[in-house]
Design a protein around this motif. Structure first.
Motif, PDB file in Angstrom:
ATOM      1  N   THR A   1       0.840  -1.191   0.000  1.00 16.70           N
ATOM      2  CA  THR A   1       0.000   0.000   0.000  1.00 16.70           C
ATOM      3  C   THR A   1       0.878   1.244   0.000  1.00 16.70           C
ATOM      4  O   THR A   1       1.849   1.328   0.754  1.00 16.70           O
TER       5      THR A   1
ATOM      6  N   ILE B   1      -3.050   3.892  -2.168  1.00 13.54           N
ATOM      7  CA  ILE B   1      -3.315   2.985  -3.281  1.00 13.54           C
ATOM      8  C   ILE B   1      -2.898   1.592  -2.836  1.00 13.54           C
ATOM      9  O   ILE B   1      -1.720   1.343  -2.549  1.00 13.54           O
TER      10      ILE B   1
ATOM     11  N   VAL C   1      -2.217  -2.273  -3.526  1.00 12.53           N
ATOM     12  CA  VAL C   1      -1.808  -3.088  -4.669  1.00 12.53           C
ATOM     13  C   VAL C   1      -1.831  -4.561  -4.282  1.00 12.53           C
ATOM     14  O   VAL C   1      -1.191  -4.968  -3.305  1.00 12.53           O
TER      15      VAL C   1
ATOM     16  N   THR D   1      -1.186  -8.414  -5.999  1.00 14.36           N
ATOM     17  CA  THR D   1      -0.656  -9.103  -7.169  1.00 14.36           C
ATOM     18  C   THR D   1      -0.776 -10.608  -6.984  1.00 14.36           C
ATOM     19  O   THR D   1      -0.365 -11.146  -5.947  1.00 14.36           O
TER      20      THR D   1
ATOM     21  N   THR E   1      -2.334  -7.816 -11.484  1.00 13.82           N
ATOM     22  CA  THR E   1      -2.202  -6.789 -10.469  1.00 13.82           C
ATOM     23  C   THR E   1      -3.438  -5.907 -10.469  1.00 13.82           C
ATOM     24  O   THR E   1      -3.888  -5.452 -11.520  1.00 13.82           O
ATOM     25  N   THR E   2      -4.013  -5.715  -9.285  1.00 12.38           N
ATOM     26  CA  THR E   2      -5.185  -4.854  -9.149  1.00 12.38           C
ATOM     27  C   THR E   2      -4.869  -3.724  -8.175  1.00 12.38           C
ATOM     28  O   THR E   2      -4.059  -3.881  -7.258  1.00 12.38           O
ATOM     29  N   HIS E   3      -5.517  -2.588  -8.401  1.00  9.48           N
ATOM     30  CA  HIS E   3      -5.321  -1.419  -7.541  1.00  9.48           C
ATOM     31  C   HIS E   3      -6.657  -0.999  -6.934  1.00  9.48           C
ATOM     32  O   HIS E   3      -7.688  -1.017  -7.614  1.00  9.48           O
ATOM     33  N   SER E   4      -6.614  -0.621  -5.672  1.00 16.92           N
ATOM     34  CA  SER E   4      -7.813  -0.140  -4.984  1.00 16.92           C
ATOM     35  C   SER E   4      -7.459   1.121  -4.215  1.00 16.92           C
ATOM     36  O   SER E   4      -6.310   1.329  -3.821  1.00 16.92           O
TER      37      SER E   4
ATOM     38  N   GLY F   1     -12.569  -1.587  -7.417  1.00 17.66           N
ATOM     39  CA  GLY F   1     -11.181  -1.171  -7.550  1.00 17.66           C
ATOM     40  C   GLY F   1     -11.035   0.004  -8.508  1.00 17.66           C
ATOM     41  O   GLY F   1     -11.980   0.397  -9.208  1.00 17.66           O
TER      42      GLY F   1
ATOM     43  N   MET G   1      -6.306   4.857 -12.935  1.00 20.93           N
ATOM     44  CA  MET G   1      -4.884   4.683 -12.630  1.00 20.93           C
ATOM     45  C   MET G   1      -4.020   5.493 -13.589  1.00 20.93           C
ATOM     46  O   MET G   1      -3.030   6.115 -13.174  1.00 20.93           O
TER      47      MET G   1
ATOM     48  N   LEU H   1       5.287   3.763  -6.570  1.00 23.88           N
ATOM     49  CA  LEU H   1       4.592   2.495  -6.776  1.00 23.88           C
ATOM     50  C   LEU H   1       5.531   1.438  -7.334  1.00 23.88           C
ATOM     51  O   LEU H   1       5.445   0.257  -6.984  1.00 23.88           O
TER      52      LEU H   1
ATOM     53  N   ASP I   1       6.404  -2.024  -5.563  1.00 22.37           N
ATOM     54  CA  ASP I   1       6.247  -3.309  -6.250  1.00 22.37           C
ATOM     55  C   ASP I   1       7.508  -4.155  -6.090  1.00 22.37           C
ATOM     56  O   ASP I   1       7.427  -5.366  -5.852  1.00 22.37           O
TER      57      ASP I   1
END
Length: 360
Positions: free
Chosen positions: A224, A247, A249, A251, A262-265, A303, A309, A339, A343
């Motif tokens: 995050t 944000i 993340v 994965t 990979t998703t972002h919320s 998300g 994004m 980010l 990652d």
């Protein structure tokens, strides 16, 4: 148990502990308008409000280790029922209280068609229990929360004359606030001790570090990126509340550790008036243009879209509008770079965990 005599002594001498002598020698914590928590003995606090002079609200710390929370709560509930001459409390239902964000995620999973998700709430951590002798006419209650490094913090609420506690609903909120503060202190003390002892766990398993305008927090399962400097544009709405926005993340990896998806919320959490809550998201705007909107209910957990994004990656300033806090603005400078670093840190943590070098 050793603390039984202490409990009986404290309940019988509430007036004494409110004396000016102890007020000068013991710490006091404000809990809101006309509410305060005062330490009256080591690990014993009294919550006071002028409108509740006939109600004893006492907070204790049970620092035993290795005792299950529910077991400790049930035992204390039976003991308090006897001590406070409130037999109905002994048989009252012990209502579990779940971790807020986990409960919200469990609710989100239930919108799937998979029947296996119907009992997902059972997997959400229980952070405490509460019991009251009568929902309609409460005369006594027991409220407990987990205690870091111990078993629990628990609040005993009793009407000293055995009468119905008027406006009882206000008391649990203040008890939660004081217990949260005491638990945060316990957590801080544990972390300080761990740092002093130089933990043996590899740092690659996770961490949290400030970087430019952001704070990166990562673990083998989740990363995050939190915005460091939030600007509350509607101060009358926010009214002193604090929030954290980031944000999140997630994965998914294959068996070899290769990233598959990979998703972002948009992560949000807030605290105000002694309560923690998740603000209701309404609209995300980047450089004055709407990037994404959220509806009510389960739509809140949608998300971030690829378009949103992309706007965050290329924009300069983001503004999130919420129901409870109004508009909140934060800079997007260095977000993409941060980010990418996040990652990398999470990938290292994931691989380290696969090597079984991270603690459970």
């Amino acid at each position: 148990m050793k603390f039984r005599s202490v409990i009986a002594f404290v309940v019988g001498t509430v007036a004494f502990f409110a004396s000016a002598v102890h007020a000068q020698t013991r710490e006091e914590i404000p809990l809101g308008y006309q509410w305060k928590g005062r330490e009256i003995l080591d690990d014993v606090w009294r919550i006071h409000h002028s409108g509740y002079n006939d109600v004893a609200i006492l907070v204790y710390a049970d620092r035993r280790t290795g005792v299950p929370l529910l077991e400790a709560f049930e035992h204390t509930k039976k003991e308090r029922a006897k001590i406070d001459k409130c037999p109905a409390l002994g048989n009252a239902e012990s209502v579990p209280k779940h971790e807020l964000f986990g409960a919200a995620m469990a609710a989100l999973e239930k919108i799937d068609d998979d029947p296996n998700n119907d009992d997902s709430i059972n997997n959400v951590p229980i952070i405490g229990y509460e019991a009251v002798d009568s929902e309609a006419n409460p005369r006594c209650a027991l409220i407990a929360r987990e205690l870091a490094g111990g078993t629990m913090l628990y609040t005993v609420v009793t009407h000293l004359k055995g009468e119905v506690i008027e406006n009882y609903y206000q008391i649990p909120k203040k008890a939660h606030r004081l217990m949260d503060t005491l638990n945060e202190r316990a957590i801080a003390a544990i972390k300080k001790a761990e740092m002093a002892a130089k933990k043996k766990e590899p740092s690659e398993c996770g961490g949290e570090v400030a970087y430019k305008h952001w704070v990166m927090a990562w673990s083998p399962k989740l990363g995050t990126l939190y915005a460091r400097n939030l600007e509350f544009l509607d101060k009358a709405v926010a009214n002193g509340k604090v929030a954290r926005i980031g944000i999140m993340v997630r994965t998914k990896h294959d068996a070899k550790g290769v990233a598959l998806e990979t998703t972002h919320s948009l992560y949000m959490a807030a605290k105000g008036d002694g309560e923690e809550f998740i603000p209701q998201k309404q609209r995300l705007t980047v450089d004055g243009k709407i990037a994404q909107e959220w509806g009510d209910g389960f739509h809140q957990w949608a998300g971030l879209t690829p378009a949103a994004m992309n706007a965050l990656y290329t924009g300069k300033t983001a503004e999130i509008k919420t129901k409870e806090l109004g508009r909140i603005r934060f800079t997007l400078q260095d977000m993409k770079e941060s980010l990418e670093l996040l990652d990398t840190n999470q990938q290292i943590a994931t691989l380290t965990n696969r090597l079984e070098k991270c603690p459970e």
